[in-house]
Design a protein around this motif. Structure first.
Motif, short mmCIF file in Angstrom:
data_model
loop_
_atom_site.label_atom_id
_atom_site.label_comp_id
_atom_site.label_asym_id
_atom_site.label_seq_id
_atom_site.Cartn_x
_atom_site.Cartn_y
_atom_site.Cartn_z
N SER A 10 7.65 -15.44 -53.92
CA SER A 10 7.14 -15.86 -52.61
C SER A 10 6.41 -17.19 -52.65
O SER A 10 6.32 -17.89 -51.64
N GLU A 11 5.88 -17.58 -53.81
CA GLU A 11 5.09 -18.82 -53.91
C GLU A 11 5.83 -19.84 -54.76
O GLU A 11 5.95 -19.68 -55.98
N ALA A 12 6.31 -20.89 -54.13
CA ALA A 12 7.15 -21.88 -54.82
C ALA A 12 6.43 -22.58 -55.96
O ALA A 12 7.04 -22.88 -56.99
N ASN A 13 5.14 -22.86 -55.81
CA ASN A 13 4.42 -23.62 -56.83
C ASN A 13 3.83 -22.76 -57.94
O ASN A 13 3.20 -23.29 -58.86
N MET A 14 4.02 -21.47 -57.87
CA MET A 14 3.51 -20.57 -58.90
C MET A 14 4.61 -20.22 -59.89
O MET A 14 5.75 -19.96 -59.49
N PRO A 15 4.30 -20.20 -61.19
CA PRO A 15 5.27 -19.65 -62.13
C PRO A 15 5.48 -18.16 -61.84
O PRO A 15 4.65 -17.51 -61.19
N TYR A 16 6.57 -17.61 -62.29
CA TYR A 16 6.78 -16.17 -62.22
C TYR A 16 5.73 -15.50 -63.10
O TYR A 16 5.30 -16.06 -64.12
N LEU A 17 5.30 -14.31 -62.72
CA LEU A 17 4.32 -13.56 -63.49
C LEU A 17 4.97 -12.33 -64.11
O LEU A 17 5.55 -11.50 -63.40
N ASN B 217 6.20 -10.34 -60.85
CA ASN B 217 7.62 -10.57 -60.63
C ASN B 217 8.49 -9.86 -61.65
O ASN B 217 9.65 -9.54 -61.39
N ILE B 218 7.93 -9.65 -62.86
CA ILE B 218 8.68 -9.02 -63.94
C ILE B 218 7.77 -8.01 -64.63
O ILE B 218 6.62 -8.32 -64.97
N ALA B 219 8.28 -6.79 -64.80
CA ALA B 219 7.56 -5.76 -65.54
C ALA B 219 8.06 -5.76 -66.98
O ALA B 219 9.26 -5.60 -67.23
N ARG B 220 7.15 -5.93 -67.92
CA ARG B 220 7.53 -6.00 -69.35
C ARG B 220 7.25 -4.68 -70.05
O ARG B 220 6.13 -4.17 -70.01
N ILE B 221 8.27 -4.16 -70.71
CA ILE B 221 8.14 -2.95 -71.52
C ILE B 221 8.45 -3.32 -72.96
O ILE B 221 9.53 -3.84 -73.25
N ASN B 222 7.52 -3.06 -73.85
CA ASN B 222 7.67 -3.39 -75.26
C ASN B 222 8.20 -2.17 -76.01
O ASN B 222 7.52 -1.15 -76.12
N GLU C 20 8.01 -21.85 -66.70
CA GLU C 20 8.58 -21.23 -65.50
C GLU C 20 8.03 -19.83 -65.27
O GLU C 20 8.05 -19.32 -64.15
N CYS C 21 7.53 -19.21 -66.33
CA CYS C 21 7.02 -17.84 -66.23
C CYS C 21 5.83 -17.69 -67.16
O CYS C 21 5.80 -18.30 -68.24
N VAL C 22 4.85 -16.90 -66.76
CA VAL C 22 3.67 -16.64 -67.58
C VAL C 22 3.58 -15.14 -67.83
O VAL C 22 3.66 -14.34 -66.90
N MET C 23 3.40 -14.78 -69.11
CA MET C 23 3.30 -13.37 -69.47
C MET C 23 1.84 -12.97 -69.66
O MET C 23 1.07 -13.68 -70.32
N ARG D 246 -3.56 -17.31 -60.54
CA ARG D 246 -3.02 -17.90 -59.32
C ARG D 246 -3.94 -19.03 -58.82
O ARG D 246 -3.48 -20.10 -58.42
N ASP D 247 -5.25 -18.79 -58.84
CA ASP D 247 -6.20 -19.79 -58.37
C ASP D 247 -6.15 -21.05 -59.24
O ASP D 247 -6.08 -22.17 -58.72
#
Length: 489
Positions: free
Chosen positions: A123-130, A154-159, A442-445, A460-461
């Motif tokens: 939804s937020e163009a200037n934010m990396p995917y989370l 945006n992405i659920a991580r399962i280890n 592009e994405c932050v974990m 985000r802030d």
């Protein structure tokens, strides 16, 4: 130099750069033919960028800057076209067919397309995917999962190194339920465990799972339990074949680098490790802690039998699969073959960079990945920092970002993002700065912790503020309030 000779120098150097880039691309035509057709332009740009970075052009950059021309910084995604643009400004006339098609607009579009293919819509163009790492408790906490989704996950991580298929299924079901009820999309990412090189205590302290240690002490590394002297501190790396690859003087790090050792004695079935530094307050060696071998290129398979056993579940349930401890292009070939045994259509790959060998082999890893229509890369900064040295992490993570930008490969910035905030509820000053740098990916974990929502809000802030000054590593000049206030007085 006078201005005329300066400009002649610039013209000559830029012409040589373009020629060298074209020669490199031409020499790799058979390699380019093996790639996915949608990756060829990106691969050519990567080869051109690597050609540039094989040279020292700092003197040329200074002159380009002096004469108001592009210094080639921040041009990773369209490097040959930028070189051609400089030649055009200096009076060279190209035929349209000779201009490289990888322009700034093309590279920006390509990176956006690949990111959406991997990570979905946001939804937020200037934010990396989370990307949020799931804890086992999430499997039975729908409210938490729904809240994560509503706060920007945006992405659920399962280890797959933790829990089991039943727990993973319940986690995934909670995500799917939250997606259905909120209408917010979310991808499922599953990490292969990779080789589990972890401390296994075989000697003193085995019954308690921990043992007191001190600097200067000699401890032993063995693989065969029969070699363990119960009166000594003896550990196993939990993987076979490692100790025979170690040499005297090699550094060994335990517990994310908290314990530093040097190989002092090399015997047939035993390795003597001298403890030279203990950074933790509690001087304990514990069971199940990671071991890193930064000086040893270990011949340990990236794809384990356990990983192979997990693949059918991952194939059925995940959108993305993370490949741990990748070191060579052959590792990628092996995983691709294993996935194709299940189906020609499989989850997108995320290659994790967490060893020195992977850093050194980065171009070949990217080019092998380009046989896929789309793939991503994760900078797994935890193990990587231990492997290359903490003091080099800042330099290396930027180099990885530059090269991936040249290849138009989306990057996941991972490990210890706002770690102190996540665990204690309060961020340190340095990790706020680090979080700002995360915007270059592009994405932050986000790892596990008690304050996940607070981390997402802070991230985000911070990134919203950073993004007004910088797009990836290219600085932008929005009006500064400091300047506006000066002229308003």
């Amino acid at each position: 130099m006078d201005s005329l000779s300066d400009l002649e120098f610039i013209k000559t150097q830029i012409m040589h750069l373009e020629s060298s880039m074209n020669e490199t691309v031409a020499s790799k035509q058979s390699l380019l033919n093996s790639l996915h057709e949608g990756q060829v332009v990106s691969a050519k740009n990567l080869l051109s960028y690597l050609t540039l970075r094989n040279l020292d052009i700092r003197e040329l950059q200074d002159l380009l800057h002096i004469y108001g021309l592009s210094s080639l910084a921040s041009s990773e995604g369209h490097i040959l076209r930028q070189v051609q643009a400089i030649r055009e400004r200096l009076g060279y006339v190209y035929k349209e067919r000779d201009l490289d098609q990888c322009t700034f607009a093309f590279s920006k579009l390509k990176m956006g397309e690949k990111s959406r293919q991997l990570f979905g819509q946001k939804s937020e163009a200037n934010m990396p995917y989370l990307m949020v790492t799931f804890d086992a408790e999430f499997a039975d906490d729908y409210a938490k999962v729904k809240s994560l989704l509503q706060n920007g996950m945006n992405i659920a991580r399962i280890n797959c190194a933790h829990d089991d298929e039943d727990t993973w299924s319940r986690m995934i079901n909670q995500v799917k339920k939250a997606m259905e009820q909120t209408g917010i999309p979310c991808k499922i990412y599953m990490d292969l465990a990779g080789p589990k090189i972890r401390t296994q205590i075989l000697g003193k302290g085995r019954d308690k799972g921990k043992v007191k240690i001190k600097e200067g002490q000699l401890i032993w590394l063995v693989e065969d339990e029969s070699e363990a002297d119960k009166s000594q501190i003896v550990i196993s790396p939990n993987e076979s074949g490692i100790i025979h690859q170690l040499r005297k003087g090699d550094r060994i790090f335990i517990d994310d680098g908290a314990i530093r050792c040097i190989v002092e004695k090399v015997k047939k079935e035993r390795i003597g490790l001298r403890i030279v530094r203990i950074s933790s307050k509690k001087k304990l060696l514990k069971e199940g802690k990671g071991i890193n071998f930064p000086d040893s290129f270990l011949q340990v398979p990236a794809l384990t039998d356990f990983d192979k056993a997990c693949l059918p579940f991952i194939f059925e349930n995940a959108d993305l699969v993370g490949y741990s401890f990748v070191k060579t292009a052959e590792d990628i070939v092996e995983l691709r073959q294993a996935l194709r045994e299940l189906s020609e259509s499989y989850p997108h790959l995320i290659i994790k960079i967490e060893t020195l060998e992977a850093v050194e082999n980065l171009p070949s890893l990217l080019l092998e990945g380009m046989k896929e229509q789309v793939f991503g890369l994760m900078i797994a900064r935890g193990d990587l920092a231990v492997e290359i040295g903490f003091e080099r992490l800042g330099e290396i993570q930027e180099e990885i970002l530059w090269i991936c930008e040249a290849a138009h490969v989306p990057v996941v910035w991972a490990t210890q993002v706002l770690e102190n905030l996540h665990k204690s509820g309060m961020a340190t000053r340095s990790e706020i700065t680090d979080a700002g740098h995360a915007a270059m990916a592009e994405c932050v974990m986000i790892n596990k912790g008690d304050y996940t929502i607070e981390v997402m809000e802070t991230l985000r802030d911070v990134i919203h503020r950073t993004s007004t000054h910088r797009v990836k590593k290219r600085f932008t000049l929005r009006p500064l309030k400091i300047a506006q206030k000066f002229f308003a007085t």
